[in-house]
Design a protein around this motif. Structure first.
Motif, short mmCIF file in Angstrom:
data_model
loop_
_atom_site.label_atom_id
_atom_site.label_comp_id
_atom_site.label_asym_id
_atom_site.label_seq_id
_atom_site.Cartn_x
_atom_site.Cartn_y
_atom_site.Cartn_z
N SER A 111 1.06 -2.75 -10.44
CA SER A 111 1.84 -3.15 -10.28
C SER A 111 1.88 -4.87 -9.04
N HIS A 112 2.96 -5.77 -9.37
CA HIS A 112 2.49 -6.98 -8.89
C HIS A 112 3.72 -6.21 -7.56
N SER A 113 4.58 -5.50 -7.87
CA SER A 113 5.70 -5.24 -6.87
C SER A 113 4.83 -4.53 -5.32
N ALA A 114 5.47 -4.85 -4.44
CA ALA A 114 4.68 -4.03 -3.39
C ALA A 114 5.51 -2.44 -2.81
N VAL A 115 6.78 -2.44 -3.89
CA VAL A 115 7.47 -1.26 -2.97
C VAL A 115 6.69 -0.39 -4.18
N LEU A 116 6.65 -0.61 -5.17
CA LEU A 116 5.97 0.27 -6.53
C LEU A 116 4.43 0.37 -5.81
N ARG A 117 3.24 -0.89 -5.75
CA ARG A 117 2.21 -0.04 -5.44
C ARG A 117 2.23 1.00 -4.09
N THR A 118 3.27 0.72 -2.82
CA THR A 118 3.42 1.15 -2.53
C THR A 118 3.72 3.06 -2.09
N VAL A 119 4.56 3.06 -3.05
CA VAL A 119 5.03 4.69 -2.84
C VAL A 119 4.20 4.79 -4.07
N ALA A 120 3.20 4.74 -5.14
CA ALA A 120 1.97 5.35 -5.43
C ALA A 120 1.02 5.52 -4.58
N TRP A 121 0.85 5.13 -3.58
CA TRP A 121 -0.61 5.18 -3.06
C TRP A 121 0.33 6.26 -2.06
N THR A 122 1.46 6.47 -1.64
CA THR A 122 1.73 7.61 -0.88
C THR A 122 1.61 8.90 -1.39
N TYR A 123 2.34 8.73 -2.77
CA TYR A 123 1.85 9.45 -3.08
C TYR A 123 1.24 10.15 -3.26
N ILE A 124 -0.04 9.51 -3.98
CA ILE A 124 -1.62 10.20 -3.93
C ILE A 124 -2.15 10.63 -2.30
#
Length: 348
Positions: A111-124
């Motif tokens: 996604s282009h959203s920094a929040v969504l990218r950060t949450v997904a990366w942290t989960y993984i």
């Protein structure tokens, strides 16, 4: 006085009349002797492998420690078959839930959203860092951390609550742990498949006015599946074997049930072979299914896919029947010899 060779000189005539053919060039392929390559080390290695394989099979058949009579008595017993069913249920549910959540996480990372990218990366990052057995034990003891689970206003009163132990049982805790762990790996598998699709196709689809959701469903995912399926199939097979970890939660899956049986009768080796045989059978079925699914999604890239093992077997049987139907027809010894075209003006 000129130089002569064993053959007739150029321009000379032969007794039958007409000029003689020029001598063959030293590098003419028709005049070269073909010697097959000899791979002595390959034959030695093949013989050594066959000897070791024969010794292993002989040991399986003659060593009394394997206790094949005990193996035959338990491999299809009611308790073992029921445990295999539990293993399959855990695998199917965790695969479906894990890949659904993993697909969502993959598109969050894209996604282009920094929040969504950060949450997904942290989960993984978190769920790939913690071993599966630790996650399972944590979810099994969730009731010690949260006595009740409820729904209400954020940072406000709870409108509805339920006891966590009654809501999340042993099987539920195992499914949560397996699914969340699987989602972290599935997210990277799906993301890699999506990135393998040429971005120019999305640009062309956007120029044609195709909605974004339809671009993903009809253009991206069908092509990404060719890159996703090999790794996803390998991950599902690993999950099938990884369900044996839930024995720490006293769930009656295959490995736990085998432990219960050999703990009661002391036949450790044959009962472990029972579990081994079932795992080999289940992974083989999944491998065959993966082969045909990959073959189906490869139709767009490979218009003439190689024949399947079943098609090869049918063709072999047809060839045998055709050969048996004409037993007196001579079989050609090999490829016909190559002949050189006659030189212009040569006598025939």
């Amino acid at each position: 006085m000129g130089l002569t060779t064993d053959s007739a000189p150029v321009g000379a005539t032969i007794p039958g009349g007409g000029p003689a053919a020029p001598p063959a060039a030293p590098d003419d392929p028709a005049s070269l002797r073909v010697v097959p390559a000899r791979h002595h080390l390959r034959w030695v290695a093949a013989a050594a492998v066959l000897v070791l394989t024969a010794q292993f099979v002989h040991g399986l058949a003659t060593n009394p420690v394997w206790e094949w009579d005990v193996f035959r008595a338990y491999v299809l017993s009611e308790s073992i078959v029921a445990a295999v069913g539990v293993t399959l249920q855990l695998t199917v549910y965790a695969t479906v839930l894990g890949f659904l959540l993993g697909t969502a996480l993959a598109f969050m990372r894209l996604s282009h959203s920094a929040v969504l990218r950060t949450v997904a990366w942290t989960y993984i990052w978190v769920f790939r860092s913690i071993p599966m057995i630790v996650q399972l034990v944590f979810w099994f003891n969730l009731g010690a951390l949260y006595k009740e689970l409820g729904v209400g206003i954020p940072f406000g009163p709870v409108l509805w609550s339920v006891d966590s132990n009654s809501l999340i049982g042993t099987i539920g805790a195992a499914l949560i742990g397996l699914s969340l762990h699987q989602a972290a790996y599935a997210a990277e598998i799906v993301r890699g498949g999506v990135l393998a699709v040429d971005g120019g196709q999305l640009e062309a689809a956007a120029a044609l006015g195709i909605p974004r959701s339809r671009q993903i469903r009809r253009i991206v995912l069908p092509q990404a599946m060719r890159a996703i399926l090999p790794t996803a199939g390998n991950e599902i097979i690993g999950l099938l074997k990884g369900t044996s970890v839930v024995y720490v939660m006293a769930i009656g899956e295959l490995f736990y049930q085998v432990q219960v049986v050999y703990g009661r009768n002391g036949r450790v080796i044959p009962l472990l072979m029972v579990a081994t045989a079932w795992y080999v059978f289940l992974t083989s079925v999944l491998s065959v299914a993966q082969y045909y699914v990959e073959r189906r999604f490869a139709r767009g890239a490979n218009r003439t896919p190689p024949p399947t093992p079943l098609q090869r077997a049918r063709r072999f049987v047809r060839n045998l029947r055709a050969a048996a139907a004409r037993p007196h027809q001579p079989v050609p010894a090999g490829r016909p010899a190559l002949t050189r075209r006659a030189e212009p003006g040569a006598h025939r």
